[in-house]
Design a protein around this motif. Sequence first.
Motif: not given
Length: 1039
Positions: A299-300, A303, A316, A730-731, A734-735, A737, A791-792
Amino acid sequence: MPSNILEPITLKEEPWLEETQRLLEPNNMQISPSEDKIPVVGSPESHRYSGEGLFFSDGQRKVDYVLVFHHRRHGSIRISSTHDQLSVVSNGNFPSSVASEGAERRGMGVPGGPPASVGEVLMELGAAESQENVEPVDQEMRLIRQEFEASLMEAGLEIERDKEVKPHGPSFTRLHAPWPVLCREAEFLKIKVPTKTSYDLKEESGFSTSMSTVWRKLNQPFQPRVPHEHGRIKLLSHCFSRDKLHLYNITSKDTFFDNSTRGRIVYEILRRTVCVRTCQTIGISSLIAKGVYDAAFPLHDGDYKVIGHLEERNDRQVLHEEWARYSAFYKYQPIDLVRKYFGEKIGLYFAWLGVYTQLLIPASIVGIIVFGYGVATLDTNIPSLEMCDDRLNFTMCPLCDGACDYWRLSTACGTARASHLFDNPATVFFAIFMSLWAVLFLEHWKRRQISLSFSWDLTGIEDDEEQPRPKYENIVLQKRQRKQQKKKKKKNEQEKQEDGTVTGKDRWRQKLLSAMSAGKPSAVEKLTWKDRLPGYCINVSSILFMFGLTFSAVFGVIVYRITVSALMAMSSDPEVKSNVRVTVTATAVMINLVVILILDEIYGAVAVWLTELEIPKTETNYEERLILKAFLLKFMNAYAPIFYVAFFKGRFAGRPGSYVYVFNDYRMEECAPGGCLIELCIQLSIIMLGKQLIQNNIFEIGIPKLKKLVRTLRDKGTVVEQKQEDHPRQWTLDYALAPFEGLTPEYMEMIIQFGFVSLFVASFPLAPLFALLNNVIEIRLDAKKFVTELRRPVAARAKDIGVWYNILSGMGKFSVIINAFVISFTSDFIPRLVYQYVYSPTGTMHGFIDHTLSYFNVSNFKSGTAPESTEHGDISVCRYKDYREPPWSPDAYQFSKHYWCVLAARLAFVILFQNLVMFLSLVVAWVIPDVPKTIVEQLKREKKLLVDLFLQEEKEKFQLIQSLFNKDGANLQSCSTMLQSGQGLAPLGRYSTLPPLNTQASARDAEGFPRARCRAASFSQFSRKAASSENDNSVHTAV
């Protein structure tokens, strides 16, 4: 079915069962929902996810990694309501009786099912929903996920997933690595961590100190506002070891390993976790390729938009504000923070890109000076003035057969003046400078790379032993299975043939031999050159075909130029005739650019396909082979048109009366009257700028946006649900991205640009300037892409940029040869030099144009090739650019002595230029040491501090053990006195090696007194007592 416990099959009470139940308690491990029959937490509506969705539902455990799979729409096939069973391979803690009971239960639960093998334990994971339609493929994927996640639990990871009530869409499995797992894996991976010992970085003294202070103040506006943790203080680092926890600066177990390190540790576990029962697969990459999971990523850190106080920004947000904004183009990059967030591999890429961009500044300044010199001397250049002089009356031979008329050389005045801007004496100096610049750039990068390795604690780290790639393992497995099937088939055939003819004694001997051979360890299966031979053959033939395709594209553009030139020359419009060269050159270059862009995309996909056919064993081997193939194909694609213009165009056109024809109708094209260098400049500038503008910027911005739009339309329902949530997790964000696909495209575009800057820079001195402008935008574009659109990635450790450095070094050496040939053969520098110092009667350039033009008698034209009509009156002799004998010479139209003299001078210049530049390059490389002196001193200092630290630790251990012995000795003194007085023990012998204390203790044991044991203790055991007491309930399971 209960949704938060894992129900093992009820077996008789065994000692191992308590341990199994403890491992499967929900407090220890929380994982997936009822669909996969693994533990689940409540729905997201029942919990407020703290930390913007970066933690488990308890708000304490971090989400270190996320696995994503899709609930697909169910078909019409219905599976009967049965209990799903998961087979787990026993690691020795499960007795064989359990396997037999599991086998019985399998036979009871699944009629006709195969018996369980020895060492296999069946656990019931819950009942399937009877109302649910399940596709067979989904059922298979579900079982694979069950086994994989059970293996992750066995490795010590904690798993959690929200209960999904929607019939389809993505489902997220969150992974957390507890402190014992982090410690175990950090020790296994040899991760360097800071210790409590620190030292001050040495500062220079004297005049250099004041200069450094002034430079630091001048640079202050260009520095990003990034928090510095230690400043001029450096913490001593050492590879992590669980036996030396007291040495490390552990303020909090939750923050000791940063998020990128935690993600890397979890990825290592995911990469080597095996699925044996459901599918012969190793690692998460193979499961993603099979479609079991859709994605896996860390995860990043929340935000990227700053909300609230600036002091509360996460990494970030700091990167977005100080690095990934176009308004920060003038600032230095926060390389240390980039490395901390994305890992060393990505950090090294941006550091290399920054060094390359910085060194383009002096190259751009020198290029502008060279171009300015050409502008300043334009009106005093004698050759261009002679070409523009109408009084000299040079009548040139026709440019095509029949339709073309004779023409005046003064009409090419504009081309000659433009050619002088790039073809002047300063160009030679610039070519030498850029060759030395390439060497200086590589030497400076080596020093910068070593400095980063020191500050990032990468010195002394050995290369990790890589695991084989999943595809390699699958092919090896298939080979092993084919061998076993072949051996089994052969054995069955032999038994059928020998049945009835073999005696009982022979049969007994065969069984004995087979049993002995079965007991021998089987050799490790691997792929040989025979297995790879088909792939190698396809590689060679495909690469040769791609080369042929590239040359065909170049030849097609040549044919286009020839035919269009002939057609435009036959036009009756005088304006069209006057703009033939400009129109044809511009349109041909644009066609070349489009072909290059299309073939680039094709060659990238072909390089991946060809590399897969070679079946590389490791990821590093795969990446190196892919890079070399992609670079070879893209290098040929980008530079083939430029090589043609520089070294082949006009060389094989022939002469008037004896031209070379294409398809028996069209003459080979010739260079412009001002030379081929101006055409080379046009070709290079348009291709370079076009690639940078279209491929490197528009493609990088437009294609990711288009892919994101496609994913949004595909997951429209999921997006609607996400918008309805007050706080998207957050997941989920991120998904949405784009996945990270490696650094190869980023490096490749910069390497191709480096070729434009170094290889043909003699023809286009402004190339470094345009490269600099592009890179200033490219850095911020790539930064924005990594921070906000991707994604990270997993933090990958790397000590250098790998094979890219070798490619850069090879291109730097190759550029010396290319620039030497461009100056000597493409430009008119050598002919001008020879004329001025050998043939000029006045020692000046007056008469140079007349010297370079040969004579041709128009009566020698072949029938049908002479102009049909002419506006220049009666012409008996025309001129053409070449060194040939005149028609009145005995050797008419043969190469003259001037030609051979100029050719000798050109070859001599190539040899002189190459050796001079190579010698100067060696001097530069020798003068600049690879390792800075300060780094050498600090490495020695760190080594000494580490030795002192471990010596101090050993000293403390020895003192602790000695104090324990002294304490036990004091307690034994009274007992030994009693023994000697009561029993009258004999004194020790003269040569006895036993200490008195041990002798007394032995005598005391003989008398029946209780013996006091002296126990050796480790200092680390006492220092870790508090830490170990906190983790008494944690489970360590070796992988």
